[in-house]
Design an enzyme around this catalytic site. Structure first.
Site, PDB file in Angstrom:
ATOM      1  N   ARG A  78       0.825  -1.230   0.000  1.00 35.72           N
ATOM      2  CA  ARG A  78       0.000   0.000   0.000  1.00 35.72           C
ATOM      3  C   ARG A  78       0.849   1.265   0.000  1.00 35.72           C
ATOM      4  NH1 ARG A  78      -3.819  -2.778   3.485  1.00 35.72           N
ATOM      5  NH2 ARG A  78      -5.479  -3.534   2.138  1.00 35.72           N
ATOM      6  N   LYS A 100       3.620  12.216 -10.639  1.00 32.45           N
ATOM      7  CA  LYS A 100       2.945  11.281 -11.549  1.00 32.45           C
ATOM      8  C   LYS A 100       3.822  10.053 -11.723  1.00 32.45           C
ATOM      9  CE  LYS A 100       0.247  14.258 -14.637  1.00 32.45           C
ATOM     10  NZ  LYS A 100       0.153  14.786 -16.000  1.00 32.45           N
ATOM     11  N   GLU A 142      12.000  20.371 -22.940  1.00 29.42           N
ATOM     12  CA  GLU A 142      11.052  20.497 -21.812  1.00 29.42           C
ATOM     13  C   GLU A 142      11.433  21.700 -20.947  1.00 29.42           C
ATOM     14  OE1 GLU A 142       8.240  19.113 -21.213  1.00 29.42           O
ATOM     15  OE2 GLU A 142       8.176  17.079 -22.006  1.00 29.42           O
ATOM     16  N   LYS A 177       7.851  24.033 -12.281  1.00 28.76           N
ATOM     17  CA  LYS A 177       6.940  22.873 -12.381  1.00 28.76           C
ATOM     18  C   LYS A 177       6.422  22.495 -10.992  1.00 28.76           C
ATOM     19  CE  LYS A 177       5.994  18.233 -13.869  1.00 28.76           C
ATOM     20  NZ  LYS A 177       6.332  16.986 -14.518  1.00 28.76           N
ATOM     21  N   GLU A 187      -4.174  17.876 -11.490  1.00 27.00           N
ATOM     22  CA  GLU A 187      -4.375  18.391 -12.855  1.00 27.00           C
ATOM     23  C   GLU A 187      -5.846  18.690 -13.160  1.00 27.00           C
ATOM     24  OE1 GLU A 187      -1.623  16.726 -15.790  1.00 27.00           O
ATOM     25  OE2 GLU A 187      -3.187  16.962 -17.277  1.00 27.00           O
ATOM     26  N   ARG A 191      -2.303  23.016 -13.805  1.00 28.40           N
ATOM     27  CA  ARG A 191      -1.266  22.020 -14.136  1.00 28.40           C
ATOM     28  C   ARG A 191      -1.334  21.603 -15.608  1.00 28.40           C
ATOM     29  NH1 ARG A 191       0.870  16.724 -10.761  1.00 28.40           N
ATOM     30  NH2 ARG A 191       2.345  16.089 -12.359  1.00 28.40           N
ATOM     31  N   ASN A 195       1.064  20.852 -20.278  1.00 31.15           N
ATOM     32  CA  ASN A 195       0.874  20.006 -21.461  1.00 31.15           C
ATOM     33  C   ASN A 195       1.071  20.778 -22.753  1.00 31.15           C
ATOM     34  OD1 ASN A 195       0.243  17.747 -19.944  1.00 31.15           O
ATOM     35  ND2 ASN A 195      -1.923  18.303 -19.816  1.00 31.15           N
ATOM     36  N   HIS A 198       2.112  19.215 -26.054  1.00 28.94           N
ATOM     37  CA  HIS A 198       2.054  17.763 -25.879  1.00 28.94           C
ATOM     38  C   HIS A 198       0.940  17.068 -26.680  1.00 28.94           C
ATOM     39  CE1 HIS A 198       5.039  18.468 -22.854  1.00 28.94           C
ATOM     40  NE2 HIS A 198       5.132  17.180 -22.582  1.00 28.94           N
ATOM     41  N   HIS A 202       2.703  14.237 -28.451  1.00 27.31           N
ATOM     42  CA  HIS A 202       2.395  12.817 -28.221  1.00 27.31           C
ATOM     43  C   HIS A 202       2.011  12.124 -29.523  1.00 27.31           C
ATOM     44  CE1 HIS A 202       1.591  13.226 -23.652  1.00 27.31           C
ATOM     45  NE2 HIS A 202       2.802  12.794 -23.887  1.00 27.31           N
ATOM     46  N   HIS A 217      10.795  11.488 -26.634  1.00 26.52           N
ATOM     47  CA  HIS A 217       9.695  12.280 -26.090  1.00 26.52           C
ATOM     48  C   HIS A 217       9.983  13.796 -26.200  1.00 26.52           C
ATOM     49  CE1 HIS A 217       6.394  13.423 -23.471  1.00 26.52           C
ATOM     50  NE2 HIS A 217       7.247  14.165 -22.792  1.00 26.52           N
TER      51      HIS A 217
HETATM   52  N1  LIG Z   1       5.978  11.434 -14.626  1.00 24.61           N
HETATM   53  C1  LIG Z   1       6.068  12.494 -15.378  1.00 24.61           C
HETATM   54  O1  LIG Z   1       5.575  13.574 -15.027  1.00 24.61           O
HETATM   55  C2  LIG Z   1       6.796  12.410 -16.695  1.00 24.61           C
HETATM   56  C3  LIG Z   1       7.060  13.578 -17.423  1.00 24.61           C
HETATM   57  C4  LIG Z   1       7.776  13.461 -18.610  1.00 24.61           C
HETATM   58  C5  LIG Z   1       8.206  12.221 -19.062  1.00 24.61           C
HETATM   59  N2  LIG Z   1       7.925  11.105 -18.334  1.00 24.61           N
HETATM   60  C6  LIG Z   1       8.382   9.778 -18.764  1.00 24.61           C
HETATM   61  O2  LIG Z   1       9.801   9.777 -18.799  1.00 24.61           O
HETATM   62  C7  LIG Z   1      10.242   8.823 -19.766  1.00 24.61           C
HETATM   63  C8  LIG Z   1      11.291   9.473 -20.647  1.00 24.61           C
HETATM   64  O3  LIG Z   1      12.366   9.867 -19.825  1.00 24.61           O
HETATM   65  P1  LIG Z   1      13.879   9.745 -20.306  1.00 24.61           P
HETATM   66  O4  LIG Z   1      14.030  10.469 -21.588  1.00 24.61           O
HETATM   67  O5  LIG Z   1      14.743  10.091 -19.172  1.00 24.61           O
HETATM   68  O6  LIG Z   1      13.943   8.182 -20.697  1.00 24.61           O
HETATM   69  P2  LIG Z   1      14.912   7.004 -20.235  1.00 24.61           P
HETATM   70  O7  LIG Z   1      14.807   6.755 -18.800  1.00 24.61           O
HETATM   71  O8  LIG Z   1      14.605   5.859 -21.144  1.00 24.61           O
HETATM   72  O9  LIG Z   1      16.373   7.579 -20.533  1.00 24.61           O
HETATM   73  C9  LIG Z   1      16.748   7.913 -21.852  1.00 24.61           C
HETATM   74  C10 LIG Z   1      18.074   7.217 -22.221  1.00 24.61           C
HETATM   75  O10 LIG Z   1      19.123   7.845 -21.509  1.00 24.61           O
HETATM   76  C11 LIG Z   1      19.910   6.866 -20.833  1.00 24.61           C
HETATM   77  N3  LIG Z   1      20.468   7.505 -19.650  1.00 24.61           N
HETATM   78  C12 LIG Z   1      19.810   8.026 -18.598  1.00 24.61           C
HETATM   79  N4  LIG Z   1      20.654   8.628 -17.767  1.00 24.61           N
HETATM   80  C13 LIG Z   1      21.888   8.492 -18.297  1.00 24.61           C
HETATM   81  C14 LIG Z   1      23.191   8.940 -17.914  1.00 24.61           C
HETATM   82  N5  LIG Z   1      23.379   9.701 -16.826  1.00 24.61           N
HETATM   83  N6  LIG Z   1      24.239   8.601 -18.698  1.00 24.61           N
HETATM   84  C15 LIG Z   1      24.040   7.877 -19.846  1.00 24.61           C
HETATM   85  N7  LIG Z   1      22.846   7.459 -20.281  1.00 24.61           N
HETATM   86  C16 LIG Z   1      21.779   7.771 -19.498  1.00 24.61           C
HETATM   87  C17 LIG Z   1      18.950   5.731 -20.566  1.00 24.61           C
HETATM   88  O11 LIG Z   1      19.622   4.509 -20.399  1.00 24.61           O
HETATM   89  C18 LIG Z   1      18.113   5.738 -21.851  1.00 24.61           C
HETATM   90  O12 LIG Z   1      18.784   5.044 -22.862  1.00 24.61           O
HETATM   91  C19 LIG Z   1       9.017   8.376 -20.530  1.00 24.61           C
HETATM   92  O13 LIG Z   1       8.637   7.111 -20.059  1.00 24.61           O
HETATM   93  C20 LIG Z   1       7.963   9.415 -20.168  1.00 24.61           C
HETATM   94  O14 LIG Z   1       6.658   8.893 -20.200  1.00 24.61           O
HETATM   95  C21 LIG Z   1       7.235  11.188 -17.154  1.00 24.61           C
END
Ligand SMILES: NC(=O)c1ccc[n+]([C@@H]2O[C@H](COP(=O)([O-])OP(=O)(O)OC[C@H]3O[C@@H](n4cnc5c(N)ncnc54)[C@H](O)[C@@H]3O)[C@@H](O)[C@H]2O)c1
Length: 319
Positions: A78, A100, A142, A177, A187, A191, A195, A198, A202, A217
């Site tokens: 939980r 999120k 972003e 943020k 949201e 909030r 987006n 987006h 998306h 992304h």
């Molecule tokens: N929760 C939220 O509010 C929110 C907001 C935006 C995006 N997201 C989510 O975040 C994800 C995208 O995030 P991301 O771009 O970080 O993706 P990711 O975690 O897949 O990282 C991107 C790439 O960078 C590499 N990487 C990460 N840190 C590294 C480092 N220090 N050195 C070398 N390589 C490194 C990873 O191995 C991967 O290949 C998606 O799933 C998206 O839905 C969530």
């Protein structure tokens, strides 16, 4: 400590001796591993090591790990406490903030998830030294989105200074943020301004998945911001000069894109499935100069197609 192979090598190994005694949970990396099966692996491992309500999970990785780890921790027993230690620029500026969490389910992004705040977020900009350039640029998009939101509300009228230390740019984006999410954690209002870019972002991201080089992304968001700014100008929500100034900047982080009419139609079709839509219209986040967030703007499919082609239509050679 939850992490994935690339982050394990570049970040976990160099810092592991500075972490308190822990169990390592290594899961596959990449968006395709952000699913129920991987969450199940985490829960099994937690149970195997008799994790209880006093256990603490450290999510060390990009947004994939912070979303997945936050989700797994938020429902185990939980809910156990978790700390995000983001390692990508996108996760530092965006994914780790706002509570999120989520995983993809049945082909739909972030279909299962929860709102659950991390106990702490630790940012170490030095981790970015090993981040590939393409991922870095995607994170900048972003950060720049936050600059647009601030400049439209006249909170920050200075030009975006890319030369500024990344830690300063990050701190500004994170604080903004965080303050928006605190005002509207679920949201229901302001909030949704986050987006911006987006709806189209998306759709572009989904559309590109079966292409030779799918968009990241942040790349899709940079492109989405360009199109949505053009739409806002068309609807007189902001002046052309305002949009043009931001579009020029965004082009630094947006990858090249060349769309046929058929591509534009397909992207608009995908847009229609966006969660923000109502009564068959496509809705984009709208902002008004001097005011800020002003809800959603209805856009017709044809209009969206035209603007996509205006921004990224295939150029035909003049004879
Ligand atoms: N929760 C939220 O509010 C929110 C907001 C935006 C995006 N997201 C989510 O975040 C994800 C995208 O995030 P991301 O771009 O970080 O993706 P990711 O975690 O897949 O990282 C991107 C790439 O960078 C590499 N990487 C990460 N840190 C590294 C480092 N220090 N050195 C070398 N390589 C490194 C990873 O191995 C991967 O290949 C998606 O799933 C998206 O839905 C969530």
């Amino acid at each position: 400590v939850l992490t994935e192979p690339i982050v394990y090598e570049h970040v976990y190994l160099p810092i592991k001796d500075f972490l308190p005694e822990h169990v390592l949970i290594l899961v596959p990396g990449g968006e395709s591993a952000k699913n129920l099966e991987t969450a199940g692996m985490i829960w099994q491992k937690l149970q195997h090591h008799t994790a209880d309500r006093h256990s603490l999970m450290l999510n060390l990785g990009g947004g994939m790990i912070t979303d997945l780890g936050g989700f797994a921790a938020s429902v185990y027993a939980r809910g156990i406490r978790f700390i995000h230690m983001p390692t990508s620029l996108l996760a530092m500026a965006d994914a780790s903030i706002g509570g999120k969490t989520g995983i993809n389910f049945m082909g739909i992004k972030n279909q299962l998830g929860s709102f659950c705040d991390p106990y702490r977020i630790w940012i170490e900009p030095n981790f970015l030294k090993t981040l590939p350039q393409r991922e870095y640029k995607a994170g900048m998009a972003e950060i720049y989105k936050i600059h647009i939101l601030q400049s439209i509300r006249k909170i920050n009228t200075r030009d975006f200074d890319e030369q500024l230390q990344i830690s300063l740019l990050l701190a500004n984006a994170m604080n903004y943020k965080d303050s928006v999410c605190k005002k509207d954690p679920l949201e229901k209002g302001i909030r949704a301004s986050l987006n911006l870019g987006h709806t189209i972002g998306h759709a572009l991201e989904s559309w590109s998945q079966d292409k030779p080089v799918p968009l990241l992304h942040g790349e899709a968001v940079a492109l989405g911001l360009i199109v949505e700014l053009e739409l806002l100008v068309k609807h007189k929500y902001c002046k052309k000069a305002f949009a043009q100034n931001h579009i020029r900047q965004l082009q630094k982080w947006a990858p090249a894109l060349s769309l046929s009419k058929h591509d534009a139609e397909e992207i608009c079709r995908i847009c229609k499935y966006d969660k923000k839509n109502l009564y068959g219209f496509i809705n984009i986040t709208s902002i008004r100069e001097g005011i800020g967030f002003s809800g959603l703007l209805n856009v017709e499919e044809k209009e969206m197609e035209d603007v996509l082609i205006l921004c990224f239509g295939k150029k035909t050679k003049k004879k």
